[in-house]
Enzyme design. Structure first.
Site, short mmCIF file in Angstrom:
data_model
loop_
_atom_site.label_atom_id
_atom_site.label_comp_id
_atom_site.label_asym_id
_atom_site.label_seq_id
_atom_site.Cartn_x
_atom_site.Cartn_y
_atom_site.Cartn_z
N GLU A 110 -9.84 -10.47 -6.63
CA GLU A 110 -8.87 -9.36 -6.60
C GLU A 110 -7.89 -9.43 -7.78
O GLU A 110 -7.56 -8.41 -8.37
CB GLU A 110 -8.12 -9.38 -5.26
CG GLU A 110 -9.02 -8.99 -4.10
CD GLU A 110 -8.47 -9.36 -2.72
OE1 GLU A 110 -7.32 -9.85 -2.64
OE2 GLU A 110 -9.20 -9.16 -1.73
N LYS B 21 0.84 -1.19 0.00
CA LYS B 21 0.00 0.00 0.00
C LYS B 21 0.89 1.26 0.00
O LYS B 21 2.12 1.18 0.17
CB LYS B 21 -0.92 -0.04 1.22
CG LYS B 21 -1.83 -1.30 1.25
CD LYS B 21 -2.97 -1.12 2.24
CE LYS B 21 -3.25 -2.36 3.03
NZ LYS B 21 -4.35 -2.19 4.00
N HIS C 104 -1.46 -5.52 1.76
CA HIS C 104 -2.70 -6.28 1.66
C HIS C 104 -2.39 -7.68 1.13
O HIS C 104 -1.51 -7.84 0.28
CB HIS C 104 -3.67 -5.61 0.68
CG HIS C 104 -4.80 -6.50 0.27
ND1 HIS C 104 -5.94 -6.65 1.03
CD2 HIS C 104 -4.95 -7.35 -0.79
CE1 HIS C 104 -6.74 -7.53 0.45
NE2 HIS C 104 -6.17 -7.97 -0.65
N ASN D 273 -1.09 -0.07 7.62
CA ASN D 273 -0.55 -1.41 7.88
C ASN D 273 0.17 -2.02 6.68
O ASN D 273 0.33 -3.23 6.57
CB ASN D 273 -1.61 -2.33 8.47
CG ASN D 273 -2.76 -2.58 7.51
OD1 ASN D 273 -2.73 -2.14 6.36
ND2 ASN D 273 -3.77 -3.31 7.97
N TYR E 129 -12.01 -2.69 -1.85
CA TYR E 129 -12.44 -2.79 -0.45
C TYR E 129 -13.96 -2.76 -0.30
O TYR E 129 -14.46 -2.42 0.76
CB TYR E 129 -11.80 -1.66 0.36
CG TYR E 129 -10.37 -1.97 0.80
CD1 TYR E 129 -10.06 -3.15 1.49
CD2 TYR E 129 -9.34 -1.09 0.53
CE1 TYR E 129 -8.76 -3.44 1.88
CE2 TYR E 129 -8.03 -1.37 0.93
CZ TYR E 129 -7.76 -2.55 1.61
OH TYR E 129 -6.47 -2.83 2.02
N1 UDP Z 1 -8.82 -0.85 8.33
C1 UDP Z 1 -8.82 0.38 8.96
N2 UDP Z 1 -9.43 0.51 10.17
C2 UDP Z 1 -10.03 -0.54 10.79
C3 UDP Z 1 -10.02 -1.80 10.16
C4 UDP Z 1 -9.41 -1.92 8.92
O1 UDP Z 1 -8.28 1.34 8.42
O2 UDP Z 1 -10.56 -0.36 11.90
C5 UDP Z 1 -8.17 -0.99 7.02
C6 UDP Z 1 -6.78 -1.63 7.13
O3 UDP Z 1 -5.93 -0.97 6.21
C7 UDP Z 1 -7.05 -3.06 6.68
C8 UDP Z 1 -8.16 -2.84 5.65
O4 UDP Z 1 -8.96 -1.82 6.20
O5 UDP Z 1 -5.90 -3.65 6.14
C9 UDP Z 1 -9.01 -4.06 5.37
O6 UDP Z 1 -9.49 -4.58 6.57
P1 UDP Z 1 -9.54 -6.15 6.79
O7 UDP Z 1 -10.33 -6.40 8.02
O8 UDP Z 1 -10.00 -6.82 5.52
O9 UDP Z 1 -8.02 -6.48 7.13
P2 UDP Z 1 -6.85 -7.23 6.34
O10 UDP Z 1 -7.48 -8.34 5.53
O11 UDP Z 1 -6.15 -6.21 5.49
O12 UDP Z 1 -5.94 -7.75 7.43
#
Ligand code: UDP
Length: 160
Positions: free
Chosen positions: A137, A20, A126, A123, A60
Site C-alpha cells: 500500500e 477515507k 483504513h 467506517n 482494494y
Molecule cells: N466493506 C464494506 N462492506 C463489507 C465489508 C467491507 O463496505 O461488507 C468495506 C469497508 O469500508 C472496509 C473495506 O471494505 O473497511 C475493506 O474491508 P476489510 O475486510 O479489508 O476491512 P478493514 O481492513 O478495513 O477493517
C-alpha cells in the site's frame, strides 16, 4: 541509555493509514492525526488527494470478487482522502487496534470506528493489516522520495 540507533532500526515499522472520504467530510482529520501523534507514532508522509478509480481499485483489489467492491471503489474515488504513513514500534497491529473492527458497531468505544462510525461502508479510516500489505500500500500511494526520514525529538521519551 538513549540509543536512537536501537529504536531506529530493529523495532520500527511503517503502516499505511488513510482517512477515507467520510472522515474528511465529517471533519475528523485533526482528531485522527492527534491520536496517532499522541500515542508516540511518527508521521513520515501525508497528502490530500482525490484518488483515481484505478488507484482505488488497486488499493482494494483483494476484495474484487466481493459484492461491495464496486460501491467501495466508487466511494473511495469520490474523495478526498488523507493518505499517510505512520512509523513506530508495532504500528501496524496497534494502529489496527486504535482503528477498531471493520464494522463500527462491533468496534469498542475508544477506537476511531467505535467512537465515530455506524455503517461498515462508512467506517472512516483504513489501516494496513500486515507487513506485506503495508509495503504494498505504501508503494501504491507514495513514491520513494515522498517518505521523510528523521528522528523525532520525543523519541527518547517514547522508547526506552
Ligand atoms: N466493506 C464494506 N462492506 C463489507 C465489508 C467491507 O463496505 O461488507 C468495506 C469497508 O469500508 C472496509 C473495506 O471494505 O473497511 C475493506 O474491508 P476489510 O475486510 O479489508 O476491512 P478493514 O481492513 O478495513 O477493517
Amino acid at each position: 541509555v538513549y540509543a536512537p540507533e536501537v529504536y531506529a532500526s530493529s523495532v520500527q515499522e511503517k503502516s499505511f493509514i488513510m482517512i477515507k472520504p467520510d472522515g474528511i467530510h465529517r471533519g475528523l482529520i485533526a482528531d485522527i492525526i492527534k491520536r496517532f501523534e499522541a500515542k508516540g507514532y511518527k508521521l513520515v508522509a501525508i497528502k490530500v488527494m482525490v484518488p483515481s478509480k484505478d488507484l482505488a481499485s488497486k488499493h482494494y483489489e483483494e476484495h474484487a470478487q466481493r459484492p461491495f467492491y464496486p460501491g467501495l471503489v466508487t466511494f473511495l474515488s469520490s474523495g478526498p482522502v488523507v493518505a499517510m504513513v505512520w512509523e513506530g514500534k508495532d504500528v501496524i497491529k496497534y494502529g489496527r487496534k486504535m482503528i477498531g473492527a471493520t464494522n463500527p458497531l462491533a468496534s469498542t468505544p475508544g477506537t476511531i470506528r467505535g467512537d465515530y462510525g455506524i455503517d461498515v461502508g462508512r467506517n472512516i479510516i483504513h489501516g494496513s493489516d500486515s507487513v506485506e500489505s503495508a509495503q504494498r500500500e505504501i508503494a501504491l500511494w507514495f513514491g520513494a522520495g515522498e517518505l521523510a526520514e528523521y528522528d523525532l525529538a520525543m523519541g527518547k521519551w517514547v522508547y526506552e
